[in-house]
Structures are given as structure tokens and as C-alpha cells.
Design an enzyme around this catalytic site. Structure first.
Site: not given
Ligand SMILES: Cc1ncc(C[n+]2csc(CCOP(=O)(O)OP(=O)(O)O)c2C)c(N)n1
Ligand SMILES: [Mg+2]
Lengths: 460, 353
Positions: A194, A263
Site C-alpha cells: 500500500e 479491520h
Molecule cells: C496491509 C494489508 N493489506 C491488505 C490486506 C488484505 N489481505 C489480507 S490477507 C491478504 C493476502 C496475503 O497473502 P500472503 O501474504 O501470501 O499470506 P497467505 O494469506 O497466503 O497466508 C490480503 C491482501 C491486509 N490484511 N492488510
């Protein structure tokens, strides 16, 4: 021991769904992870997975059945060798227990959108559209999408970027269809970064492009807030007016449902504190459309605060080729003479319902929807308070230094002599948002609190 | 169900299998992992199975409306956290993202408390106030449970800073996803960690997707073990579906940290079987891809096969483990279903000390 398969819910608010089809037949062997059936609601489809192994002994709800209540028994899985007929007899339609359902909601084919409080009362746009204009019913989700699509058709400098906006069609499906229409150059999926992509978009805006930055939710914009404030909001001033920043930062703001403290935060007051920003927070589909179009055209940085719970709510939207509303203009959503209720965004849900209830008790409330938090249309509020002599503000955000505090201060400074009672604020409770269902309810404002507070300022 | 931390450090294994120069180049694929003893295989099987059954139950309870909001399941990734835990010592800290149920169970936190937090009840580990994504345990040195992608990385680096400051010999284990690996704060952390030689193992759980975005659509460098190269942090790619490979790599990494050499990166190549959270369409990958992973690389099946073939355990012996695990999970579910909601007065507690 036979195990019952129950109709699953894909969100805590789902009550029933359709059993679209069975992917296994009676008598089939199933093992953990096998998909047994597909279930549909109006928002999503979902696969029902087995989490135990055995034989699909009996299908109790045939494919194609509509409106199957959540937790109704839909099938029975038996261990190998168990007699099916015995089980059907031995399986009373008992209330479900956590330990008896061998299924899990696995894959859902649309975001689980929290079911919404009933819609904000009819939109009166008569003063803002030509007489005889037709209206179409749209959800706020569709209205926002159309606003972006129309502006992207109109101006090749407008593009959108953010997490999951393109191929996934938006985490909350606001950008549905945009990739297909405008292609990947103008509908840009970003990594989860972000601070980086907000800064990048601000840089692009310095050159005259008009980015729309979607934050998956505004909670994650805290990673980017330095660029929103230090880079986007202040550059025009610091450059002596040379360099503007025509950008829109948009996404869902405020509490959704059961997603806990990190959130669930309302940033209206935060951004409204910043000179150099415009802050918009619509409460209904028509305003969302007209104001988002205005925001995209505006030469300044605009923080456009949406609300997840309002996304699915439908309302009349003027059927015009180019419906643009003025930023900075409040709307009198309901006129009245006894008391002024000022609110915005989802706060309007409480305000209008409270006004309905108050009118049945003989109190005639005027309800003002701010629509824009900065610049705030305080003139409309003052004019109303001069008429009613009383004011109650309603917001989901925290009380200290909130939007209501600002309104209260302005009224004190500019309409003190008209007041018959102190200005009162209804806010979210002064605590981080709890997860537990009962505590979450207590943390948010209620219609009852609005009613009681209005009665108090009316000395009733 | 305590998951006792292994008390030995396996220093011998570690020192023979890593050369600092080799590891500095990143992306070192290991030769065959060190075999487990029978007890280690049994332990790994039981731990992984407990996580899997717990998560399946959580999915079920979500389907019944007992769990709300976001719920991210760990199914498929169990070998990562169990292998890491087997290499840790008591006192080593763990911090991770919202996909945290497996980590807490591996840390030895009570499944009843975890499940009751998922249902938002007063017996939950955060008294029902945190939910699935936000749980903590001072006792087990588990520092959460973080809902903001990437936030745990500087926080976990801070745990390592404290370890060095206090000279307590402890190592901080920081888990984050392939998606989180693109957050800027990760690299700010890497820089400080190497600069100050902080004892921190960065475990990148590369499950190939960040929500609906595959690694190749989000990352310019898809070999995450190389992400520390410009900071001189060594890294390895590890088969995160093989608990032995995980434990081996963890031994090396943790020893590196304990020896005062600074941070270490482990890219765990793993896979999540379920959607990102409960409401994920999962249209971005094929069912065949998921099925193939489950059939050919399942971490639990691998150990199960060894137990039957190499250790000659009987099916009955394994069934006994299954039954024991199921009992723990059922007990947790029952508790989490019947435990009352928090007292309304709890709304106002724990805001300030
Ligand atoms: C700063 C932020 N941006 C976006 C989100 C929304 N979000 C939650 S999980 C996620 C994906 C994360 O993927 P990864 O780091 O690969 O972890 P995984 O879920 O695969 O364990 C996103 C975009 C968030 N929680 N925090
Ligand atoms: Mg991932």
C-alpha cells in the site's frame, strides 16, 4: 456412527440457500476433501466438502431444492458396513450439534457480503436532477462501478489500481467488468504494498494522470497514509500552486461485521482533519454514483469513504448520461421542525430509522446527510438548527475529535443563541472494536440511543 | 495437549550441513533431509493431524454460523509450523499473520481456548475480543495473530532486538506469506536485522497465492530465499510439505541466529488447500492443481506412509492417534459452542492498564 451433513452457512447472516446439485450419488464412497454438493445463495455459490470418510448413505434434500434452511440435515454419511435403512430411521431431524456435521464450507464463488440493515429511505433527488428524470434501482456496488466506468470512458487519463481490482474483479466486487472493458493498462493489479502503490499513484497524478486508488479496505490505507497526507494533500500548497494531485483514494471504511479491531475503524474524522484533502462519504447508491464521478473529475486529492455494509443496498439512481453531484453539499434527507439530526454514510441508517420512530412519538426530526465531510456544508446544518434549536449527531466513529465534535463546535460558535439544548453526539463506543457478537453490537450506535438522545434534547 | 518444545539444539547437524558462503548465494536446495527417528515421526504426525482436524472443525463451525468474520485455514501447510517448532527451544518467540491457528496449536496453546476465541466466547484466549486473527500467549511466547499484512515482520524483528538486548540466547521466528513479502516494511526490517545482527528467522510461507494473486503476478523475484541478498542475509528454499526438510532447515537457521550471526531467511514452499478465507471463490486456480497437491505432496500422508512402511506401525496404532486427536478437537468444539459470550462489561476493559 453415521454422521449428518447439515446445510452450511457461508456467513453468519445466511439463513437459507438452494441446493444446486449433488456431485456424489447415494452409495458412493467419499473421503475427506471430496466435494459432495454445490450450494447457492443470491450472492455466492459454495461447495460442500466431506471432512470424514465413509459412504454417502442417504441424500435427504434433492438437487434443485430452493430455500433450504441453514443447519437442515441434507444427507447422511455412514461408515463402511453400516446399514443405511437403520440410519434413516435412527436419524431424527434433531437440532444440529457442532460435533455432528462432517462438512465444511470450502470454496465460495463470491465474497460473503454481510446482509444489510434495511435500506435507507427513498432517495429524494428532485432538486438535483431535471424534472421527469427516470430512476433505475441499483446497488451501491453497481453505482460505484458505473461511475468509474463512465469516467474511464470519458477520460483516458483515468485509471484504477489496487489489490485484486483486475483479475479477481475486486475483493468486494466493485471493479467487476472493468478489466474486461479497459484492459490491464488501465485496471492494474498491485502487489500488497500500500505505501508503495499509493506513492506511485501520487507521482503519476503529479504528471496529470488521474488515478483511482482502491484500498481493499481503509484499514490498510494506514500503511499509505503518509503519502495521502504528506505527498498528496500538501504538494499543491508547497509548490506554490504549481503542482496538483488529481487522485481518488477509495474503498470500504468503517466496521464490517465480526472482523475485529484491526479491520473495523471509521477514518472519516481522521482525513477530515487535513487541509488539502476532500473527504466524501455517501450513504446511498445515487449519491455514491454522482459523488464518485465528481471526485474523479476534481483536480484535488479526494478520500472517498465507502461502507461494506452499504454495498449491497439498493436505491434509485437517476438514469442520466452524466449524473454528477456537487462535492461539499449536504442533503436534507427528511425535513422536520423539532430537532436536527446530522449524519453521513452508514450513520444515516440509524438517523432515518430513529426519525421514523420519533415521528410516531410526535417528534418531527429534520435529518441532514452531510455526504461530504470536508469541506463540510455547515451552512445547511446551521440553517436547520436555527429552525429547530436542537441538534444530535450520529456516526459510527469514536467520540473524541470526531465529526460530531466538529459539528458541535461550529454550532456553538455560530448558532449558540439559537440553541434550546446542548448539542449531543451519538458515536461508536470509545473502545477498539471487539470480535464477540454481543460485544460488537454494544460497541456500535443503536437506533434506540438516537431516539433516547433526541427525546432528551427535546426534554421529552 | 502440550506440545513440548524439543530441548536439544541439534547443533551437530546444523554445523555440518551449511556453509555460510554457500547459503549467502540464496536458494540453496538441500540434499535429502535427515531422517526422523520413530518418535519424531510419531510426534510430527500427531501434531500435524491435530492442526488439520482442528481446522476442518473450524471450517465446519463457520459453516454453521458459530464463527464469524474472517477465518483463514492452515490446511496443507501443517509441516511448516510443526517442523519449525521441532527445532525451537523453550523461550523462542513466534509471531505470524492472521492465518494463525496452526501456529498457536504448535506452540502448545490450548485448542479449547483457540476454538472459543473463534466463536467469540469468554473462554477464548483473548476473552472473545480478538477473534480468529488476533490471539496471543505470553506463557507460550506467541506474539500474535496480526491482521495487517506484513505488520508482524518489524514486530518480530523487535522481539529479536529484545533478545539481543537482554542477551537471553532466544531466537524470534517470524512467519509471513508470499504476498506479505512485497511490503516495504519487510525490507526495512531486513536491513536493521542484519545491521544489528538480530537473532531472527524469517519464515516466508510461500503457498503460491496471496488471496487471488499468484506469486508470479505479484513478485518480480519469485525466489523468496533471495530476498535478503542485498542485505547479506542468507536464505534457503525448503520443501515445506516435508516436515523433515523443514526441521533440518530450521535447525540450521536457528543455530545461525543463536551463534550471533544475524538473521536467516527460509522460504517454505507450501500450499493451502482451502480458499484464502471462508468466502473465497478460488477461481484463480484449477481444482486439478489442488487435487494434485493433496494427492502427491500431502505433508501428513508422507509421514503416515513412513509410519506404516518404515516403522511398521499398525493401522490400529494410527487409528488410536486419530481418535485421540479427534477427541481433543471435539472437546474444543464443544467447549467453544457452549461457553457463554463475554460479559457485557468486558466491552470497557483492557483498553489501558
Ligand atoms: C496491509 C494489508 N493489506 C491488505 C490486506 C488484505 N489481505 C489480507 S490477507 C491478504 C493476502 C496475503 O497473502 P500472503 O501474504 O501470501 O499470506 P497467505 O494469506 O497466503 O497466508 C490480503 C491482501 C491486509 N490484511 N492488510
Ligand atoms: Mg500466500
Amino acid at each position: 456412527m453415521p454422521v449428518d451433513i447439515l446445510m452450511p452457512a457461508l456467513s453468519p447472516t445466511m439463513e437459507k440457500g438452494n441446493l444446486a446439485k449433488w456431485l456424489k450419488n447415494e452409495g458412493d464412497k467419499v473421503k475427506s476433501g471430496d466435494i459432495l454438493a454445490e450450494i447457492e445463495t443470491d450472492k455466492a455459490t459454495m461447495e460442500v466438502e466431506a471432512v470424514d470418510e465413509g459412504i454417502l448413505a442417504k441424500i435427504l434434500v434433492p438437487a434443485g431444492t430452493q430455500d433450504v434452511p441453514v443447519n437442515q440435515k441434507i444427507a447422511i454419511i455412514a461408515a463402511e458396513g453400516e446399514s443405511i435403512s437403520e440410519m434413516v430411521i435412527a436419524a431424527p431431524a434433531s437440532a444440529p450439534k457442532a460435533s455432528t456435521s462432517p462438512i465444511a464450507a470450502a470454496h465460495v464463488t463470491a465474497p460473503a457480503i454481510v446482509s444489510t440493515p434495511s435500506s435507507v429511505s427513498a432517495y429524494d433527488a428532485s432538486s438535483e436532477v431535471p424534472a421527469g428524470t427516470e430512476f433505475v434501482t441499483q446497488t451501491m456496488r453497481e453505482a460505484l462501478r458505473d461511475a468509474m466506468a463512465e469516467e474511464m470512458r470519458r477520460d483516458g487519463d483515468v485509471f484504477i489500481m489496487g489489490e485484486e481490482v483486475a483479475e479477481y474483479q475486486g475483493a468486494y466486487k466493485i471493479t467487476q467488468g472493468l478489466l474486461q472493458e479497459f484492459g490491464p493498462e488501465r485496471v492494474v493489479d498491485t502487489p500488497i504494498t500500500e505505501h508503495g502503490f499509493a506513492g506511485l499513484a501520487v507521482g503519476a497524478a503529479f504528471t496529470g494522470l488521474k488515478p483511482i486508488v482502491e484500498f481493499m479496505t481503509f484499514n490498510f490505507a494506514m500503511q499509505a497514509i503518509d503519502h495521502i497526507i504528506n505527498s498528496a494533500a500538501k504538494t499543491l500548497y508547497m509548490s506554490g500552486g504549481q503542482m496538483g494531485c488529481p487522485i481518488v483514494f477509495r474503498g470500504p471504511n468503517g466496521a464490517a461485521a465480526r472482523v475485529a479491531a484491526q479491520h473495523s475503524q471509521d477514518y472519516s474524522a481522521w482525513y477530515s482533519n487535513i487541509p488539502g484533502l476532500l473527504v466524501v462519504a455517501p450513504s446511498n447508491a445515487a449519491d455514491a454514483k454522482g459523488l464518485l464521478k465528481a471526485a474523479i473529475r476534481n483536480p484535488n486529492p479526494v478520500v472517498f469513504l465507502e461502507n461494506e455494509i452499504l454495498y449491497g443496498q439498493s436505491g434509485p439512481v437517476p438514469k442520466l448520461d452524466d449524473f454528477v453531484l456537487p462535492i461539499g453539499k449536504a442533503r436534507i434527507a427528511r425535513s422536520g421542525s423539532d430537532v436536527t439530526i446530522v449524519s453521513f454514510a452508514i450513520g444515516m441508517t440509524y438517523a432515518l430509522k430513529a426519525a421514523d420512530e420519533l415521528s410516531s412519538q410526535g417528534i418531527n426530526a429534520e435529518v441532514i446527510d452531510l455526504r461530504t465531510i470536508r469541506p463540510m456544508d455547515i451552512e445547511t446544518v446551521l440553517a436547520s438548527v436555527q429552525k429547530t434549536g436542537r441538534c444530535v449527531t450520529v456516526e459510527e466513529g469514536w467520540p473524541q475529535s470526531g465529526v460530531g465534535s466538529e459539528i458541535s463546535a461550529q454550532i456553538m460558535e455560530r448558532a449558540f443563541d439559537y440553541l434550546d439544548a446542548p448539542v449531543m453526539r451519538i458515536c461508536g463506543k470509545d473502545v477498539p472494536m471487539p470480535y464477540a457478537a454481543n460485544l460488537e453490537k454494544l460497541a456500535l450506535p443503536t437506533i434506540g440511543e438516537v431516539v433516547e438522545t433526541v427525546k432528551a434534547v427535546c426534554y421529552r | 495437549m502440550a506440545v513440548a518444545a524439543r530441548k536439544t539444539t541439534s547443533a551437530g547437524r546444523a554445523s555440518t550441513s551449511v556453509k555460510s558462503t554457500a547459503s549467502r548465494s540464496g536458494s540453496k536446495k538441500n540434499s535429502l533431509p535427515q531422517n526422523f527417528t520413530r518418535d519424531e515421526d510419531v510426534r510430527a504426525y500427531r501434531e500435524m493431524l491435530l492442526i488439520r482436524r482442528f481446522e476442518e472443525k473450524a471450517g465446519q463451525m463457520y459453516g454453521m454460523g458459530l464463527i464469524g468474520g474472517f477465518c483463514h485455514l492452515y490446511i496443507g501447510q501443517e509441516a511448516v509450523v510443526v517442523g519449525m517448532e521441532m527445532a525451537q527451544k523453550d523461550g523462542d518467540q513466534v509471531i505470524t499473520s492472521y492465518r494463525d491457528h496452526g501456529h498457536m496449536i504448535a506452540c502448545g496453546m490450548d485448542p479449547k481456548g483457540v476454538m472459543a476465541e473463534l466463536t467469540g466466547r469468554r473462554g477464548g484466549l483473548s476473552k472473545g475480543k480478538g477473534g480468529s486473527m488476533h490471539m496471543f500467549s505470553v506463557e507460550k511466547q506467541f506474539y500474535g495473530g496480526h491482521g495487517i499484512v506484513g505488520a508482524q515482520v518489524p514486530l518480530g524483528t523487535g522481539l529479536a532486538f529484545a533478545n539481543r538486548y537482554k542477551k537471553n540466547g532466544q531466537v524470534s521466528i517470524v512467519y509471513f506469506g508470499d504476498g506479505a513479502a512485497n511490503q516495504g516494511q519487510v525490507y526495512e526490517s531486513f536491513n536493521m536485522a542484519e545491521l544489528w545482527k538480530l537473532p531472527v528467522v524469517y519464515v516466508i510461507e510461500n503457498n503460491r497465492y496471496a488471496m487471488g494473486t499468484s506469486v508470479s503476478r505479484a513478485s518480480a523475484q519469485t525466489d523468496f530465499s533471495k530476498r535478503g541478498i542485498s542485505f547479506n542475509i542468507p536464505g534457503e528454499q525448503v520443501d515445506g510439505m516435508d516436515v523433515r526438510a523443514v526441521r533440518d532447515a530450521a535447525d540450521r537457521a536457528i543455530q545461525w541466529c543463536r551463534d550471533g550471526k544475524g538473521p536467516y531467511i527460509l522460504e517454505m514452499q507450501t500450499y493451502r488447500y482451502r480458499g484464502h478465507s471462508m468466502s473465497d471463490p478460488a477461481k484463480y486456480r484449477s481444482k486439478d492443481e489442488v487435487q494434485k497437491m493433496r494427492e502427491e505432496h500431502d505433508p501428513i500422508e508422507q509421514v503416515r506412509a513412513r509410519l506404516l512402511k518404515d516403522w511398521k506401525l499398525s493401522e490400529d496404532a494410527l487409528k488410536a492417534v486419530d481418535a485421540e486427536v479427534r477427541d481433543i478437537v471435539n472437546e474444543a468444539a464443544e467447549f467453544a459452542t457452549n461457553d457463554p459470550e463475554p460479559d457485557p462489561s468486558e466491552l470497557w476493559t483492557d483498553i489501558l492498564k
